[in-house]
Design an enzyme around this catalytic site. Structure first.
Site, mmCIF file in Angstrom:
data_model
loop_
_atom_site.group_PDB
_atom_site.id
_atom_site.type_symbol
_atom_site.label_atom_id
_atom_site.label_comp_id
_atom_site.label_asym_id
_atom_site.label_seq_id
_atom_site.Cartn_x
_atom_site.Cartn_y
_atom_site.Cartn_z
ATOM 1 N N GLU A 261 -75.096 75.539 -55.599
ATOM 2 C CA GLU A 261 -74.772 76.584 -55.709
ATOM 3 C C GLU A 261 -75.534 77.343 -55.400
ATOM 4 O O GLU A 261 -76.730 77.804 -55.044
ATOM 5 C CB GLU A 261 -74.957 77.314 -57.734
ATOM 6 C CG GLU A 261 -74.083 78.590 -57.397
ATOM 7 C CD GLU A 261 -75.041 79.500 -57.973
ATOM 8 O OE1 GLU A 261 -75.631 80.665 -57.708
ATOM 9 O OE2 GLU A 261 -75.005 79.233 -59.465
ATOM 10 N N CYS A 300 -76.675 85.879 -57.809
ATOM 11 C CA CYS A 300 -75.445 85.385 -57.404
ATOM 12 C C CYS A 300 -74.487 85.608 -56.996
ATOM 13 O O CYS A 300 -73.156 85.563 -56.480
ATOM 14 C CB CYS A 300 -75.836 83.335 -57.536
ATOM 15 S SG CYS A 300 -75.285 83.424 -58.927
#
Length: 687
Positions: A261, A300
């Protein structure tokens, strides 16, 4: 400087807390610049730690069922909630305000508890998980196939990012531990003191078996040199680091399962209907402001690209500038602070450099990345930064706003002409964790969402109807996947039980029904069955897989069907009109109601006296396979298919295979009956 003595962080490896050799590195308080902790892992034996996890932690976890492992996490999660004030105090040193720490600490613990709950609800209480239907591989049913999931035999190595020290750890270890796989956590050095504190508290509880959880604070050294085909590596961080790890020789050679990720230039789209003055416009501005300033923009999932109709560009810039002007950074411990500090001074330098790069294609319309104004705290010592808003006048031709992520309180407004161009601009991010659409037009919502879907792991649609309940653009949730294609890393985390299955091996098993039932712990058609006492009279102590009841038969009459139709109001023509039924290509005459068949079947197999069966809580996989005509005679074969004792309760779930056949032994209906059954009978007085 404060009088606080910096705490030397330790690593818990191979069953003991250990300190690395050599001079440790200082970790600084993000808001004050003081040294808060010391970190170092030089000289620690990473190969031994992996082997400890494989040989000690793995076998200990695999001795437990999925529900038992989930109950461990539930107990841990509840105890962590009692300790969360300590974690929030420690989190202040990361630069996060208490409000920003909530999704990290409370959200991380909540994610663990959600996994524990869903595992007990969605998975059987077993060590091997059958997946999908049994496949008939021979005409006579003597040879069948079944996919099964079993725990992998290695260690889940979790390499985490700095921005969510608690959530990032717990959302990774929860599905792995439920799957039966031990974890070795490597938190980012920045903020590692918070992750180490939480891990220390978990280990001190003594709930997890030894070897189930290890943590290394500092560099990983040669850890990845020793991973094998049975290990799993999950990584959250920059794309550059992720690609380097993914191409590590041992990971490539051993085909190690790797989930990443990474960076994500997430977009939020204001739809053409959401003009200034509409609730959706106001919600959009509020969401962008929140995502730019929450955790100082170091998320994020933060909004980096603000896509708006060209006619709304100036209105959005004006509204966002006014909203951002109300946000000044300050000390996280100050109750008046609305935005804390970035994680470090070096992060601030990097964000400034990234903003400068974006300005080759855009101009700053609000804020100054080099001028810091704080409500409290020293702007020279703390990693403070005021919000910065940019505007790109020609986004279709630009490159830097679409490939440079300023990982801080910064975003770029871009105008679009038409929905197709909005989608094209979003796609220029080359894969993102999340995108959001703000609209009150269903058609626009569908067009934008389906256009965005291939390049985004999650799409949130916001409007006035969900304003009070929506969790927002930037909130990953345990039941939904967290990940994205392309630049975002190509991985998927969480997603409910999908996340658990990532840490399990999928194997296709072939054999006879008898062998399959023994392997999977579920009865399979064609496997041995045993009759005797009515199985509904048996508690879990006495019930066995394969216990079976074959009922007497009941004839279906015209009077039954017409009474059922009148009683329920179900007067569908195939049950009531002979000519219309015969004109239907599926029927030769009027047919009995399918749900009447299910009701009559229950009447044939139910045992009416009070007993261990406490409740029927559902039917799965119901299929009507053969029409039932007046004069047909139906019987039921009911077989105990699966038994799942519920941990910490006086009952368990039992799944029954139910097959309703006619006088020609044709299956007319097939389904699973779900019941709650007492572990012992009578129930204890305090149940």
């Amino acid at each position: 400087m404060t009088n606080e003595t910096p705490r030397r962080l330790e690593s818990y490896l191979s069953g003991a807390w250990r300190t690395g050799a050599g001079e440790p590195k200082p970790l600084f308080d993000a808001a004050t610049g003081d040294i808060h902790a010391l970190i170092g892992s030089e000289g620690l034996d990473m190969a031994a730690a992996l082997e400890w996890g494989r040989t000690v932690g793995g076998p200990a976890l695999r001795r437990h069922t999925t529900h038992e492992r989930a109950m461990m996490l539930k107990t841990i999660g509840l105890k962590l909630l009692e300790m969360k004030d300590d974690f929030h105090r420690e989190s202040l040193h990361t630069g996060a305000t208490p409000r920003d720490a909530w999704p990290d600490i409370d959200g991380g613990i909540g994610t663990m508890l959600t996994f524990a709950s869903k595992a007990r609800r969605d998975l059987p209480n077993a060590r091997v998980l059958p997946e999908g239907p049994v496949e008939q591989l021979s005409k006579d049913g003597s040879f069948v196939g079944q996919h099964v999931l079993s725990p992998m035999l290695g260690v889940a190595v979790n390499i985490n990012a700095f921005n969510f020290p608690v959530w990032g750890m717990l959302e990774k270890i929860a599905p792995a531990l439920i799957a039966g796989m031990p974890c070795l956590v490597k938190p980012a050095s920045t903020g590692a003191y918070l992750a180490e504190l939480v891990a220390r508290r978990i280990i001190d509880m003594g709930i997890l078996p030894d070897g189930a959880l290890q943590i290394v604070c500092g560099g990983v050294g040669n850890l990845l040199d020793h991973v094998t085909e049975q290990d799993v590596v999950t990584f959250t961080g920059s794309a550059a680091t992720g690609h380097k790890l993914r191409s590590h020789p041992a990971i490539v050679k051993n085909s190690v399962r790797f989930t990443m990720e990474a960076d994500s230039l997430n977009a939020s789209i204001l739809a053409p209907d959401a003009v200034a003055g509409t609730p959706e416009f106001d919600l959009f501005v509020k969401e962008v402001q929140r995502e730019m300033t929450s955790k100082a923009g170091q998320k994020c999932t933060a909004i980096r690209r603000v896509l708006v109709p060209k006619s709304q560009e100036q209105a959005v810039i004006d509204a966002l500038s006014a909203a951002l002007a109300k946000v000044q950074p300050g000390l996280p411990s100050d109750a008046a602070t609305r935005m804390g500090a970035l994680a470090s001074l070096s992060d601030r330098d990097t964000v400034r450099a990234q903003i400068a790069r974006i300005t080759t294609d855009a101009e700053i319309v609000f804020g100054d990345p080099d001028a810091v104004s704080t409500s409290s705290g020293d702007p020279d010592k703390g990693a403070f930064m005021n919000p910065v808003l940019l505007h790109c006048a020609n986004p279709m031709a630009a490159t830097t706003p679409h490939d440079t992520e300023a990982f801080g309180p910064a975003a770029t407004v871009m105008g679009y002409d038409g929905v197709d161009e909005a989608i094209a601009l979003a796609m220029k991010g080359r894969g993102s964790l999340v995108s959001s659409v703000f609209t009150n037009d269903d058609t626009l919502a569908a067009e934008l969402t389906l256009g965005l879907a291939p390049q985004h792991g999650r799409v949130l649609v916001g409007n006035r109807d969900s304003a009070k309940t929506s969790t927002g653009h930037g909130s990953p949730l345990a039941p939904l996947i967290h990940g994205g294609p392309g630049r975002a890393g190509g991985g998927e985390e969480m997603g409910g039980m999908r996340g658990v299955k990532h840490f399990m091996a999928r194997t296709a098993i072939q054999g006879t029904p008898r062998m399959m039932a023994k392997i999977t712990g579920q009865w399979v058609a064609g496997a041995p069955a045993q009759s005797g006492e009515h199985p509904f009279r048996k508690s879990l102590e006495d019930l066995h897989i394969g216990d079976q009841l074959v009922t007497a038969r009941r004839a279906i009459t015209l009077e039954d069907t017409e009474h059922f139709a009148k009683f329920t109001g179900d007067t569908f023509y195939a049950h009531m009109d002979e000519a219309a039924a015969k004109a239907n290509p599926f029927f030769d005459d009027r047919v009995a109601h399918g749900y009447m068949i299910v009701s009559f079947a229950a009447g044939l197999f139910v045992q009416p006296d009070p007993g261990p069966v406490l409740a029927n809580y559902g039917i799965d996989n119901l299929r009507f396979l053969t029409p039932v005509y007046f004069g047909d005679s139906l019987g039921v074969q009911l077989t105990c298919k699966e038994i799942s004792p519920r941990e910490g309760s006086v009952y368990g779930e039992v799944r029954w295979d139910c097959r309703v056949t006619n006088q020609n032994d044709e299956v007319v209906a097939q389904y699973d009956v779900l019941t709650m059954v007492a572990k012992s009978w009578p129930l204890p007085d305090d149940a």
